[in-house]
Design an enzyme around this catalytic site. Structure first.
Site, PDB file in Angstrom:
ATOM      1  N   GLU A 150       8.897  17.055  13.924  1.00 37.24           N
ATOM      2  CA  GLU A 150       9.370  16.941  12.551  1.00 37.24           C
ATOM      3  C   GLU A 150       8.571  17.891  11.655  1.00 37.24           C
ATOM      4  O   GLU A 150       7.380  17.674  11.452  1.00 37.24           O
ATOM      5  CB  GLU A 150       9.147  15.491  12.116  1.00 37.24           C
ATOM      6  CG  GLU A 150       9.958  15.052  10.969  1.00 37.24           C
ATOM      7  CD  GLU A 150       9.609  13.634  10.551  1.00 37.24           C
ATOM      8  OE1 GLU A 150       8.435  13.216  10.698  1.00 37.24           O
ATOM      9  OE2 GLU A 150      10.504  12.950  10.058  1.00 37.24           O
TER      10      GLU A 150
ATOM     11  N   CYS B  37      13.587  11.527   6.026  1.00 36.29           N
ATOM     12  CA  CYS B  37      13.428  11.158   7.439  1.00 36.29           C
ATOM     13  C   CYS B  37      14.708  11.384   8.221  1.00 36.29           C
ATOM     14  O   CYS B  37      14.666  11.679   9.408  1.00 36.29           O
ATOM     15  CB  CYS B  37      12.976   9.716   7.544  1.00 36.29           C
ATOM     16  SG  CYS B  37      14.045   8.597   6.634  1.00 36.29           S
TER      17      CYS B  37
ATOM     18  N   THR C 111       0.699   7.703  12.592  1.00 37.88           N
ATOM     19  CA  THR C 111       0.187   6.533  11.861  1.00 37.88           C
ATOM     20  C   THR C 111       0.829   5.259  12.403  1.00 37.88           C
ATOM     21  O   THR C 111       0.167   4.221  12.555  1.00 37.88           O
ATOM     22  CB  THR C 111       0.491   6.661  10.356  1.00 37.88           C
ATOM     23  OG1 THR C 111       0.220   7.982   9.927  1.00 37.88           O
ATOM     24  CG2 THR C 111      -0.328   5.686   9.543  1.00 37.88           C
ATOM     25  N   GLY C 112       2.114   5.339  12.716  1.00 34.81           N
ATOM     26  CA  GLY C 112       2.819   4.174  13.268  1.00 34.81           C
ATOM     27  C   GLY C 112       2.199   3.714  14.576  1.00 34.81           C
ATOM     28  O   GLY C 112       1.993   2.513  14.798  1.00 34.81           O
TER      29      GLY C 112
ATOM     30  N   LYS D  76       0.886  -1.180   0.000  1.00 33.76           N
ATOM     31  CA  LYS D  76       0.000   0.000   0.000  1.00 33.76           C
ATOM     32  C   LYS D  76       0.922   1.229   0.000  1.00 33.76           C
ATOM     33  O   LYS D  76       1.367   1.690   1.048  1.00 33.76           O
ATOM     34  CB  LYS D  76      -0.868  -0.024   1.260  1.00 33.76           C
ATOM     35  CG  LYS D  76      -2.240   0.608   1.141  1.00 33.76           C
ATOM     36  CD  LYS D  76      -2.250   2.042   0.690  1.00 33.76           C
ATOM     37  CE  LYS D  76      -1.989   3.033   1.796  1.00 33.76           C
ATOM     38  NZ  LYS D  76      -1.779   4.431   1.276  1.00 33.76           N
TER      39      LYS D  76
ATOM     40  N   GLU E  79       9.301   2.185  10.767  1.00 33.76           N
ATOM     41  CA  GLU E  79      10.330   3.170  10.395  1.00 33.76           C
ATOM     42  C   GLU E  79       9.654   4.523  10.406  1.00 33.76           C
ATOM     43  O   GLU E  79       8.929   4.867   9.469  1.00 33.76           O
ATOM     44  CB  GLU E  79      10.858   2.874   8.977  1.00 33.76           C
ATOM     45  CG  GLU E  79      11.600   1.578   8.836  1.00 33.76           C
ATOM     46  CD  GLU E  79      12.966   1.610   9.495  1.00 33.76           C
ATOM     47  OE1 GLU E  79      13.506   2.710   9.740  1.00 33.76           O
ATOM     48  OE2 GLU E  79      13.470   0.521   9.792  1.00 33.76           O
TER      49      GLU E  79
ATOM     50  N   GLU F 221      -0.840   7.335  -1.199  1.00 34.85           N
ATOM     51  CA  GLU F 221      -1.850   7.694  -2.206  1.00 34.85           C
ATOM     52  C   GLU F 221      -1.371   8.826  -3.097  1.00 34.85           C
ATOM     53  O   GLU F 221      -1.919   9.036  -4.175  1.00 34.85           O
ATOM     54  CB  GLU F 221      -3.170   8.065  -1.513  1.00 34.85           C
ATOM     55  CG  GLU F 221      -3.107   9.226  -0.520  1.00 34.85           C
ATOM     56  CD  GLU F 221      -2.672   8.793   0.885  1.00 34.85           C
ATOM     57  OE1 GLU F 221      -1.936   7.800   1.019  1.00 34.85           O
ATOM     58  OE2 GLU F 221      -3.063   9.478   1.846  1.00 34.85           O
TER      59      GLU F 221
ATOM     60  N   GLY G 292       6.613   5.688   7.756  1.00 38.64           N
ATOM     61  CA  GLY G 292       5.772   6.875   7.665  1.00 38.64           C
ATOM     62  C   GLY G 292       5.828   7.649   8.964  1.00 38.64           C
ATOM     63  O   GLY G 292       6.800   7.560   9.715  1.00 38.64           O
ATOM     64  N   GLY G 293       4.777   8.389   9.228  1.00 44.80           N
ATOM     65  CA  GLY G 293       4.776   9.292  10.365  1.00 44.80           C
ATOM     66  C   GLY G 293       4.490   8.584  11.689  1.00 44.80           C
ATOM     67  O   GLY G 293       3.923   7.486  11.734  1.00 44.80           O
TER      68      GLY G 293
HETATM   69  P1  NAD Z   1       2.023   8.944   6.758  1.00 43.94           P
HETATM   70  O1  NAD Z   1       2.152   8.273   8.080  1.00 43.94           O
HETATM   71  O2  NAD Z   1       1.008  10.006   6.602  1.00 43.94           O
HETATM   72  O3  NAD Z   1       1.691   7.884   5.613  1.00 43.94           O
HETATM   73  C1  NAD Z   1       2.521   6.787   5.362  1.00 43.94           C
HETATM   74  C2  NAD Z   1       1.685   5.688   4.747  1.00 43.94           C
HETATM   75  O4  NAD Z   1       0.722   5.241   5.697  1.00 43.94           O
HETATM   76  C3  NAD Z   1       0.900   6.121   3.519  1.00 43.94           C
HETATM   77  O5  NAD Z   1       0.889   5.065   2.581  1.00 43.94           O
HETATM   78  C4  NAD Z   1      -0.481   6.374   4.082  1.00 43.94           C
HETATM   79  O6  NAD Z   1      -1.519   6.253   3.139  1.00 43.94           O
HETATM   80  C5  NAD Z   1      -0.559   5.271   5.105  1.00 43.94           C
HETATM   81  N1  NAD Z   1      -1.555   5.478   6.158  1.00 43.94           N
HETATM   82  C6  NAD Z   1      -2.016   6.662   6.658  1.00 43.94           C
HETATM   83  N2  NAD Z   1      -2.928   6.428   7.625  1.00 43.94           N
HETATM   84  C7  NAD Z   1      -3.041   5.085   7.747  1.00 43.94           C
HETATM   85  C8  NAD Z   1      -3.799   4.220   8.574  1.00 43.94           C
HETATM   86  N3  NAD Z   1      -4.655   4.693   9.489  1.00 43.94           N
HETATM   87  N4  NAD Z   1      -3.645   2.888   8.447  1.00 43.94           N
HETATM   88  C9  NAD Z   1      -2.774   2.385   7.548  1.00 43.94           C
HETATM   89  N5  NAD Z   1      -2.038   3.142   6.712  1.00 43.94           N
HETATM   90  C10 NAD Z   1      -2.163   4.482   6.823  1.00 43.94           C
HETATM   91  O7  NAD Z   1       3.486   9.472   6.381  1.00 43.94           O
HETATM   92  P2  NAD Z   1       3.920  10.303   5.097  1.00 43.94           P
HETATM   93  O8  NAD Z   1       3.502  11.718   5.286  1.00 43.94           O
HETATM   94  O9  NAD Z   1       3.504   9.567   3.871  1.00 43.94           O
HETATM   95  O10 NAD Z   1       5.517  10.187   5.192  1.00 43.94           O
HETATM   96  C11 NAD Z   1       6.304  11.070   5.896  1.00 43.94           C
HETATM   97  C12 NAD Z   1       6.783  10.404   7.173  1.00 43.94           C
HETATM   98  O11 NAD Z   1       7.498   9.225   6.858  1.00 43.94           O
HETATM   99  C13 NAD Z   1       7.750  11.285   7.934  1.00 43.94           C
HETATM  100  O12 NAD Z   1       7.414  11.254   9.298  1.00 43.94           O
HETATM  101  C14 NAD Z   1       9.087  10.599   7.704  1.00 43.94           C
HETATM  102  O13 NAD Z   1      10.040  10.822   8.715  1.00 43.94           O
HETATM  103  C15 NAD Z   1       8.698   9.165   7.629  1.00 43.94           C
HETATM  104  N6  NAD Z   1       9.726   8.385   6.937  1.00 43.94           N
HETATM  105  C16 NAD Z   1      10.535   7.557   7.705  1.00 43.94           C
HETATM  106  C17 NAD Z   1      11.552   6.842   7.079  1.00 43.94           C
HETATM  107  C18 NAD Z   1      12.468   5.945   7.878  1.00 43.94           C
HETATM  108  O14 NAD Z   1      13.261   5.242   7.281  1.00 43.94           O
HETATM  109  N7  NAD Z   1      12.392   5.951   9.197  1.00 43.94           N
HETATM  110  C19 NAD Z   1      11.717   6.949   5.696  1.00 43.94           C
HETATM  111  C20 NAD Z   1      10.874   7.776   4.963  1.00 43.94           C
HETATM  112  C21 NAD Z   1       9.870   8.495   5.596  1.00 43.94           C
END
Ligand code: NAD
Length: 488
Positions: A383, A282, A230-231, A173, A248, A176, A226-227
């Site tokens: 961040e 990140c 969400t994590g 996934k 991550e 989007e 991701g963020g």
């Molecule tokens: P995000 O958390 O908004 O989204 C990441 C993914 O999660 C997307 O595919 C999104 O559609 C999905 N998502 C959102 N809500 C969800 C839910 N309730 N259930 C399941 N999936 C869901 O993050 P973003 O804005 O896309 O990315 C930026 C973030 O990613 C920053 O915080 C950045 O630091 C982090 N990041 C970390 C690393 C790492 O290696 N640690 C690498 C790249 C980015």
């Protein structure tokens, strides 16, 4: 349109949802793609489950799986130009940066292809006669791979390559906002011979297409990049079925510059650390910690050069960095800068939208330096994920370490000094997953990547990056069975 890939078939979203993908550099329409809902995700989970339980892939010998990954690497190299262009259109990043990414992605597939072929478990020396004891590795099962928009295909490759190598099936996934290279990757996996149902793709928003992956009983592992918010949500959702989880998450990464650092290198790297990809990295070195005696000269030079950075679209060869990903993201960055100024930071450059942007419909924001910051400011602690550098002063090594560790995050950071022993001491004292000494940002697929503290847990890349996707099983066999007589 049929952009979802489920059970080896390209299909449209059941509810006929669609989404416009627009280039952040100029707002132009890239394409309209399918937008999955929960039912599409459920279909993908079912397909991955069937392929895991009954299909050939988990039972294919590791060296054959490795060969397939090497074929995928060849196809990535063949399609590098198309992939790089697609990545730049979705993200707005410079074409040359996307080209580097595709090279790294190819290397990632090669690395895991070779690693899995060379690792087949181990024989255990038990010290007991007549016993054959072996530890073997098996795939975890159905994996949910959820990825962000900043390095769309790179973050995907860090998950897909080891998941496939280990013999799992998966549902990908992607963000989007940036679906195109994920769609192309599925085509390449199909072409390389990945059996139907092993690789599945759902496109769509997190709450609708992604969330069902978190708590579904047929998903065995969730690997998320991701963020932080969400994590946390995914981790809580996964608890109900005790899935394996790898996170991550974000970073608020310190870049520590001591007065004895090589000045030119440290200035140059301080800029790269934070302004690469407009800070949407990140591991961005967004917190500059400078030794007090060097502060004025160093920050003056960083500011002078930051003002010269040229913004532009992905195909503008004069551009040095691109736009932010979306209007909403730019507003978030602006809010952090405003809050920082309210809290007492001193604006040294940037801080407002360019008067004459490369394109009126692009989400441009200039390199921004906030001086005289302190650890209690939200722009220092949280961040912003934009081109915003905060500067703090320190007077000695102990204070540098204390400030650097004063964050909930622990992803990456840099140390600039000519004193090797000091560099090693500081590197040991930092609670951080990746540390660069007199450098910033390089990584290799052979070395693990991941965070301490709330930057997440689990590791990508390296041998541990493969281990994430394997179960470890101990098989004990008595070669000459005889009763033990415990109860007789
Ligand atoms: P995000 O958390 O908004 O989204 C990441 C993914 O999660 C997307 O595919 C999104 O559609 C999905 N998502 C959102 N809500 C969800 C839910 N309730 N259930 C399941 N999936 C869901 O993050 P973003 O804005 O896309 O990315 C930026 C973030 O990613 C920053 O915080 C950045 O630091 C982090 N990041 C970390 C690393 C790492 O290696 N640690 C690498 C790249 C980015």
């Amino acid at each position: 349109m049929a952009d979802l890939y489920i059970g080896g078939t390209w299909t449209s979203a059941r509810e006929k949802g669609t989404r416009e993908i627009r280039c952040p550099a100029d707002g132009s329409l890239v394409a309209v793609v399918d937008e999955a809902g929960p039912q599409d995700t459920a279909d993908a989970i079912a397909a991955a489950r069937r392929a895991f339980d009954d299909g050939p892939w988990p039972r294919t010998p590791p060296n054959e799986r490795g060969d397939l990954l090497l074929r995928v690497a060849d196809l990535l190299a063949r399609d590098k130009d198309v992939l790089a262009r697609a990545e730049s259109l979705d993200t707005g990043k410079r074409l040359v940066e996307s080209e580097y990414d595709i090279d790294d992605i190819e290397n990632c597939f090669r690395y895991f292809g070779r690693l899995v072929a060379s690792e087949s478990g181990r024989v255990v020396e038990t010290g007991t006669e007549g016993v054959d004891s072996r530890v073997v590795y098996e795939p975890v099962g159905v994996c949910a791979l959820i990825t962000p928009w900043n390095y769309p295909l790179l973050q995907t490759a860090w998950k897909v390559a080891p998941a496939l190598a280990a013999g799992n099936t998966f549902i990908l996934k992607p963000s989007e906002l940036t679906p195109h290279t994920a769609i192309h990757l599925m085509r390449l996996l199909e072409e390389a011979g990945v059996p139907a149902g092993v690789a599945n793709l759902v496109l769509g928003a997190g709450p609708e297409a992604g969330a069902p992956l978190g708590d579904h009983p047929d998903v065995d592992l969730v690997s998320f990049t991701g963020g932080l918010q969400t994590g946390r949500r995914l981790m809580a959702a996964a608890a109900g079925t005790v899935k394996k989880v790898a996170l991550e998450l974000g970073g608020k990464n310190p870049n520590i510059v001591f007065a004895d650092a090589d000045f030119e290198t440290a200035v140059d790297m301080a800029l790269t650390a934070v302004f690469l990809h407009s800070g949407q990295v990140c591991s961005a070195g967004a917190r500059l910690l400078v030794e007090d005696s060097l502060h004025d000269r160093f920050v003056d030079e960083v500011v002078r050069r930051a003002r010269l950075i040229r913004l532009g679209g992905p195909f503008d060869e004069q551009a040095q960095t691109g736009p932010l990903i979306s209007a909403a993201h730019r507003e978030k960055v602006e809010a952090y800068v405003a809050k920082g100024l309210e809290e007492g930071a001193v604006l040294r450059c940037g801080g407002e939208r360019p008067a004459d942007p490369p394109h009126p419909d692009g989400f441009y924001y200039p390199p921004t330096v906030l001086d005289e910051c302190s650890g209690r400011m939200s722009v220092v602690q949280e961040e912003s994920f934009g081109p915003v550098l905060t500067v703090e002063r320190f007077t000695d090594e102990a204070e540098a370490v204390r400030l650097a560790n004063d964050t909930i995050y622990g992803l990456a950071g840099g140390i600039f000094t000519s004193d090797e022993a000091k560099a090693q001491r500081v590197a040991s004292a930092l609670r951080i997953g990746t540390i660069w000494i007199n450098d910033y940002h390089p990584y290799v697929p052979q070395a693990e990547w991941g965070g301490y503290k709330q930057s997440g847990f689990g590791r990508e890349l390296g041998p541990a990056g493969l281990a994430e996707y394997r179960e470890t099983k101990h098989i004990w066999r008595t070669t000459n069975p005889s009763p033990q007589g415990w109860f007789s």
